[in-house]
Structures are given as structure tokens and as C-alpha cells.
Design an enzyme around this catalytic site. Sequence first.
Site, mmCIF file in Angstrom:
data_model
loop_
_atom_site.group_PDB
_atom_site.id
_atom_site.type_symbol
_atom_site.label_atom_id
_atom_site.label_comp_id
_atom_site.label_asym_id
_atom_site.label_seq_id
_atom_site.Cartn_x
_atom_site.Cartn_y
_atom_site.Cartn_z
ATOM 1 N N GLY A 115 2.127 8.343 5.231
ATOM 2 C CA GLY A 115 2.584 8.411 6.635
ATOM 3 C C GLY A 115 3.810 9.301 6.778
ATOM 4 C CB ALA A 119 -0.912 -0.250 1.150
ATOM 5 C CB THR A 170 -1.518 5.634 -1.412
ATOM 6 O OG1 THR A 170 -1.446 5.269 -2.679
ATOM 7 C CG2 THR A 170 -2.110 6.891 -1.307
ATOM 8 C CG ASP A 171 -2.763 3.118 2.881
ATOM 9 O OD1 ASP A 171 -3.174 4.360 2.726
ATOM 10 O OD2 ASP A 171 -2.869 2.075 2.871
ATOM 11 C CB ILE A 172 4.079 3.254 2.661
ATOM 12 C CG1 ILE A 172 3.691 2.083 3.248
ATOM 13 C CG2 ILE A 172 5.659 3.770 2.980
ATOM 14 C CD1 ILE A 172 4.463 0.945 2.626
#
Length: 104
Positions: A29, A22, A24-26
Site C-alpha cells: 500500500g 500483515a 506485506t499488505d502495508i
Amino acid sequence: WTFRSNLVYSGSPDEPAKVGVAMTDIVTGTMANGAILAALYERSVHPEGAGQRVDLSLMESQLACLSTAASGALNALPGTPPPGRRGTAHENIAPYQAFKCKDG
């Protein structure tokens, strides 16, 4: 043509592939980390000041990841076909892709 997702650029020329993790999530963050550190620094410099607001967007983080693809599209000449999937290759860096090798 439009940018729909990383699926436009990932995978082999005949089949799209989902990005392995993922991303985009990383990336979001990671951007949150920088924003929080900047807010903490601001608080240390101006302790009497107001707090900071940290506002993040998954879509904006993903768009930042597509900066190379977007610059290629924005700099393309009129009538130039959109870039296709390149597997592990890169449009500006060569050699970049995976190569078949023999063991030993």
C-alpha cells in the site's frame, strides 16, 4: 538455501513466529501511494499525455523488505551457514533487540 518468507528470520532461535501484522499488505500500500503520486505528477507535467499504469506485486514488495537479509546471503562466503532466527535482534545493527529490564 532459499528465502521462503519472514518466518525464516522472525521468532526465537527455537521457534518461528508470524509477523504481528500483515506487513506485506502495508508495504505494498505504501508503494502504491508513491506510484500513484508519481502518476499524478506525470499527468500534471504532461496533461496531453497518456495515462500511467500502476502495477504492484505483493511478492516484489516483500522481497524489497528482505533486502538486508538478501544482501547478507549474497555477500556470504561459500560454505557459510544460513542465518538463523534472531528474535528481535538484527544482524547488522547492535544493540537492537529487546532487553529484559526491571521496573522502577
